[in-house]
Design a protein around this motif. Structure first.
Motif, PDB file in Angstrom:
ATOM      1  N   GLY A  86      40.313  47.245  41.572  1.00 42.32           N
ATOM      2  CA  GLY A  86      41.633  47.426  40.984  1.00 42.32           C
ATOM      3  C   GLY A  86      41.659  46.831  39.593  1.00 42.32           C
ATOM      4  O   GLY A  86      40.884  45.940  39.253  1.00 42.32           O
ATOM      5  N   ARG A  87      42.568  47.325  38.777  1.00 35.67           N
ATOM      6  CA  ARG A  87      42.604  46.900  37.371  1.00 35.67           C
ATOM      7  C   ARG A  87      42.834  45.397  37.224  1.00 35.67           C
ATOM      8  O   ARG A  87      42.138  44.720  36.474  1.00 35.67           O
ATOM      9  CB  ARG A  87      43.667  47.680  36.612  1.00 35.67           C
ATOM     10  N   ARG A  88      43.802  44.869  37.957  1.00 38.47           N
ATOM     11  CA  ARG A  88      44.110  43.437  37.826  1.00 38.47           C
ATOM     12  C   ARG A  88      42.914  42.583  38.246  1.00 38.47           C
ATOM     13  O   ARG A  88      42.539  41.641  37.554  1.00 38.47           O
ATOM     14  CB  ARG A  88      45.332  43.088  38.660  1.00 38.47           C
ATOM     15  N   GLY A  89      42.309  42.906  39.371  1.00 44.34           N
ATOM     16  CA  GLY A  89      41.149  42.153  39.837  1.00 44.34           C
ATOM     17  C   GLY A  89      39.992  42.234  38.866  1.00 44.34           C
ATOM     18  O   GLY A  89      39.316  41.239  38.598  1.00 44.34           O
ATOM     19  N   ALA A  90      39.754  43.426  38.327  1.00 40.01           N
ATOM     20  CA  ALA A  90      38.667  43.607  37.362  1.00 40.01           C
ATOM     21  C   ALA A  90      38.930  42.802  36.095  1.00 40.01           C
ATOM     22  O   ALA A  90      38.014  42.184  35.536  1.00 40.01           O
ATOM     23  CB  ALA A  90      38.502  45.083  37.041  1.00 40.01           C
ATOM     24  N   GLU A  91      40.177  42.786  35.645  1.00 40.45           N
ATOM     25  CA  GLU A  91      40.519  42.012  34.449  1.00 40.45           C
ATOM     26  C   GLU A  91      40.327  40.515  34.676  1.00 40.45           C
ATOM     27  O   GLU A  91      39.855  39.791  33.794  1.00 40.45           O
ATOM     28  CB  GLU A  91      41.962  42.311  34.015  1.00 40.45           C
ATOM     29  N   LEU A  92      40.682  40.051  35.850  1.00 40.54           N
ATOM     30  CA  LEU A  92      40.514  38.634  36.164  1.00 40.54           C
ATOM     31  C   LEU A  92      39.033  38.268  36.263  1.00 40.54           C
ATOM     32  O   LEU A  92      38.608  37.214  35.771  1.00 40.54           O
ATOM     33  CB  LEU A  92      41.257  38.282  37.453  1.00 40.54           C
TER      34      LEU A  92
END
Length: 165
Positions: A86-92
């Motif tokens: 997911g985008r948020r997880g990847a960004e983190l």
């Protein structure tokens, strides 16, 4: 690799291969060697790391959590590429990798070649940036496509057949 010179230099390591080819065993063995050489080592599956980062962000302790992951000499991330983050997880995750970049080593194990990582990291630019950070100046070991587990199972079955026959 077992001399841990790459850890001393803060270089990344990528272990890429199909399931059953020994990536996790090699990742753990290299992490163990680094720990025995006096390096601080942390091992985590990718999904557990991302879940911890999301929870830390929700609880407003993300900076502290990222700093904790930034302090270890070698961060071993297993099973990267098995699930979409997911985008948020990847960004983190990207934030953790950026915190460590060119300072402390990251070793990852993945069953997916880099070209298939767009399934895990759905934003192509973010995917490219993560691959860049995990490969720059580092080592890439391809463990192949032949599953050791399958080979052992087939050998046992063949031995049982010949013993029964």
């Amino acid at each position: 690799m077992a001399t841990c010179d790459w850890v001393k230099k803060g270089l990344p390591l990528c272990l890429i291969g199909d399931s059953g080819t020994g990536k996790s065993h090699l990742l753990i063995a290299l992490g163990t060697e680094a720990a025995m050489a006096g390096y601080r080592v942390k091992y985590t599956p990718a999904t557990k790391l991302v879940n911890e980062l999301v929870e830390a962000a929700d609880e407003k302790v993300l900076t502290k959590t990222i700093a904790r992951y930034g302090r270890v000499d070698l961060l071993c991330i297993d099973e990267l590429g098995y699930m979409e983050l997911g985008r948020r997880g990847a960004e983190l995750l990207f934030q953790v990798l950026t915190e460590r970049e060119e300072k402390n080593s990251v070793a990852i194990a993945s069953n997916e070649s880099f070209s298939g990582w767009t399934k895990t990291f759905t934003d192509p630019r973010l995917c490219a940036a993560i691959v860049d950070r995990l490969t720059f100046g580092g080592n890439l070991i391809q463990t192949g496509t032949e599953s050791y587990r399958l080979a052992i199972t087939q050998a046992r079955a063949a031995a049982q057949d010949s013993a029964a026959g």
